[in-house]
Motif scaffolding. Structure first.
Motif, PDB file in Angstrom:
ATOM      1  N   ASN A 266      -4.343  -0.154  -5.483  1.00  0.00           N
ATOM      2  CA  ASN A 266      -2.961   0.083  -5.028  1.00  0.00           C
ATOM      3  C   ASN A 266      -2.399  -1.139  -4.312  1.00  0.00           C
ATOM      4  O   ASN A 266      -1.232  -1.516  -4.508  1.00  0.00           O
ATOM      5  CB  ASN A 266      -2.924   1.299  -4.092  1.00  0.00           C
ATOM      6  N   LEU A 267      -3.229  -1.764  -3.482  1.00  0.00           N
ATOM      7  CA  LEU A 267      -2.778  -2.967  -2.771  1.00  0.00           C
ATOM      8  C   LEU A 267      -2.486  -4.098  -3.751  1.00  0.00           C
ATOM      9  O   LEU A 267      -1.471  -4.802  -3.633  1.00  0.00           O
ATOM     10  CB  LEU A 267      -3.841  -3.394  -1.760  1.00  0.00           C
ATOM     11  N   THR A 268      -3.371  -4.256  -4.727  1.00  0.00           N
ATOM     12  CA  THR A 268      -3.175  -5.322  -5.716  1.00  0.00           C
ATOM     13  C   THR A 268      -1.916  -5.088  -6.536  1.00  0.00           C
ATOM     14  O   THR A 268      -1.161  -6.032  -6.841  1.00  0.00           O
ATOM     15  CB  THR A 268      -4.405  -5.406  -6.646  1.00  0.00           C
TER      16      THR A 268
ATOM     17  N   PHE B 176      -3.604 -11.163 -10.196  1.00  0.00           N
ATOM     18  CA  PHE B 176      -3.588  -9.781  -9.705  1.00  0.00           C
ATOM     19  C   PHE B 176      -3.940  -8.800 -10.830  1.00  0.00           C
ATOM     20  O   PHE B 176      -4.613  -7.782 -10.600  1.00  0.00           O
ATOM     21  CB  PHE B 176      -2.215  -9.445  -9.133  1.00  0.00           C
ATOM     22  N   VAL B 177      -3.493  -9.089 -12.056  1.00  0.00           N
ATOM     23  CA  VAL B 177      -3.822  -8.227 -13.190  1.00  0.00           C
ATOM     24  C   VAL B 177      -5.322  -8.245 -13.450  1.00  0.00           C
ATOM     25  O   VAL B 177      -5.949  -7.199 -13.687  1.00  0.00           O
ATOM     26  CB  VAL B 177      -3.043  -8.667 -14.440  1.00  0.00           C
ATOM     27  N   ARG B 178      -5.947  -9.446 -13.408  1.00  0.00           N
ATOM     28  CA  ARG B 178      -7.393  -9.542 -13.619  1.00  0.00           C
ATOM     29  C   ARG B 178      -8.151  -8.790 -12.535  1.00  0.00           C
ATOM     30  O   ARG B 178      -9.147  -8.098 -12.808  1.00  0.00           O
ATOM     31  CB  ARG B 178      -7.816 -11.015 -13.644  1.00  0.00           C
ATOM     32  N   GLU B 179      -7.687  -8.920 -11.313  1.00  0.00           N
ATOM     33  CA  GLU B 179      -8.351  -8.219 -10.214  1.00  0.00           C
ATOM     34  C   GLU B 179      -8.253  -6.702 -10.388  1.00  0.00           C
ATOM     35  O   GLU B 179      -9.221  -5.968 -10.142  1.00  0.00           O
ATOM     36  CB  GLU B 179      -7.728  -8.637  -8.881  1.00  0.00           C
ATOM     37  N   THR B 180      -7.085  -6.240 -10.840  1.00  0.00           N
ATOM     38  CA  THR B 180      -6.919  -4.801 -11.083  1.00  0.00           C
ATOM     39  C   THR B 180      -7.838  -4.328 -12.204  1.00  0.00           C
ATOM     40  O   THR B 180      -8.442  -3.246 -12.133  1.00  0.00           O
ATOM     41  CB  THR B 180      -5.458  -4.490 -11.431  1.00  0.00           C
TER      42      THR B 180
ATOM     43  N   LEU C 129       1.248  -7.439  -6.910  1.00  0.00           N
ATOM     44  CA  LEU C 129       1.702  -7.830  -8.243  1.00  0.00           C
ATOM     45  C   LEU C 129       3.206  -7.576  -8.395  1.00  0.00           C
ATOM     46  O   LEU C 129       3.934  -8.392  -8.971  1.00  0.00           O
ATOM     47  CB  LEU C 129       0.919  -7.045  -9.303  1.00  0.00           C
ATOM     48  N   GLU C 130       3.662  -6.480  -7.866  1.00  0.00           N
ATOM     49  CA  GLU C 130       5.079  -6.145  -7.965  1.00  0.00           C
ATOM     50  C   GLU C 130       5.953  -7.145  -7.219  1.00  0.00           C
ATOM     51  O   GLU C 130       7.068  -7.479  -7.662  1.00  0.00           O
ATOM     52  CB  GLU C 130       5.305  -4.734  -7.415  1.00  0.00           C
ATOM     53  N   ASN C 131       5.443  -7.638  -6.095  1.00  0.00           N
ATOM     54  CA  ASN C 131       6.234  -8.545  -5.260  1.00  0.00           C
ATOM     55  C   ASN C 131       6.002 -10.019  -5.595  1.00  0.00           C
ATOM     56  O   ASN C 131       6.603 -10.892  -4.964  1.00  0.00           O
ATOM     57  CB  ASN C 131       5.909  -8.308  -3.784  1.00  0.00           C
TER      58      ASN C 131
END
Length: 329
Positions: free
Chosen positions: A132-134, A150-154, A138-140
């Protein structure tokens, strides 16, 4: 006592016989008739008192059983002389003891289930919170490189959650006893290659070296798929412990008594405090840097032990952790 149909039938038969023999006795002589009548009365009174005492003992036992069925903690049954009631008492005591043990086991299982559910919720909450934090970051984020990171981390977090759920499903199946292991000859060389294959890319990225020392023809009797799962978790633990440019050595010993695998890594080894708890479910170690969910080693031990093997872990003097897996012939 008279509620018993057999007792009523016996009493009726006894009265008929007393009347019949008394009549015959009085026909012979007055003394004979009186003797038969008095003897029958004495025998009937003794039998009635004896039967009444037995029924009183049975009623007391019945009352105590009723108390046990209503969750009475202890069963008090008086000591009886040798006989049918004594045998019945012994069997009832065994039964109540068994019921009590089963109740205690059910209470422990219920508490264990509640603790396991709490642990599962906690384990899932951590990656979900991170995801959720990632996603918020990503959104901001407006930079392309940052968004890709951020996508890879998710994706990594989702993969970890998928592994966790899969492992928990396997553990639940093992706990329920619904897994039927195959008892086929498994070549140790092929088994290790199967276990290492999914870890090839992560090991290559870490520049990690794996040395295999397996005698030709070494065989283990078991289930290839489940054994590979168990070894893969142990090898993954060794890979994470060895770190960059580390080394994992796998040595196999095969003799007429057993087949043994020794898996050693070049990492720092285990904290002595953690050694007694390594195979406990959801145990992640006392170190603040501990990673993982604390399920892999527990799952490995369950798989190995259920197939007749054993597994131990220790630190070696020259450094690193050593897992010893042994399968008797």
């Amino acid at each position: 006592m008279f509620r018993n149909r057999e007792f009523r039938q016996f009493s009726l038969l006894f009265l008929v016989l007393v009347v019949l023999f008394s009549v015959v006795g009085f026909m012979l002589s007055l003394a004979t008739g009186l003797l038969l009548l008095v003897s029958a009365a004495i025998f009937g009174a003794v039998f009635f008192l004896f039967t009444q005492k037995r029924y009183q003992s049975i009623n007391r036992i019945s009352s105590q059983i009723d108390l046990v069925l209503h969750n009475e903690e202890r069963l008090f049954i008086e000591e009886l002389d040798e006989g049918e009631l004594s045998i019945l008492q012994s069997e009832i005591v065994k039964m109540t003891q068994r019921i009590r043990e089963q109740n205690e086991a059910l209470k422990k299982e219920k508490a264990h289930l509640a603790d396991s559910l709490a642990d599962v919720a906690h384990q899932l909450r951590t990656p979900l919170t991170s995801a959720n934090l990632t996603l918020s970051l990503l959104e901001n984020s407006s930079e392309e490189a940052g968004r890709k990171a951020f996508v890879r981390e998710t994706e990594e977090l989702l993969v970890r959650m998928d592994w966790l759920l899969t492992a928990l499903l396997k553990i639940s199946r093992l706990d329920a006893g619904v897994v039927e292991f195959q008892n086929d000859p498994v070549e140790v060389e092929a088994l290790l290659q199967t276990a290492l294959r999914p870890l090839a890319i992560p090991m290559e990225l870490r520049d990690l070296t794996v040395q295999l020392e397996v005698p030709e023809g070494a065989v283990i009797i078991g289930d290839m798929g489940w054994l590979a799962e168990a070894l893969q978790n142990i090898l993954k633990n060794g890979m994470e412990s060895a770190g960059e440019k580390g080394e994992i050595t796998i040595h196999c010993t095969d003799n007429p008594l057993f087949t043994q695998l020794e898996i050693q890594d070049s990492g720092p080894g285990f904290d002595p405090v953690d050694l007694p708890h390594l195979f406990e479910r959801f145990y992640r170690g006392k170190s603040a840097n501990a990673t993982g969910f604390g399920i892999g080693l527990a799952l490995s031990k369950m798989i190995i032990v259920r197939q007749g093997g054993s597994i131990t872990a220790k630190n070696v003097p020259q450094g690193g952790a050593l897992f010893t897996i042994r399968f008797p012939k």
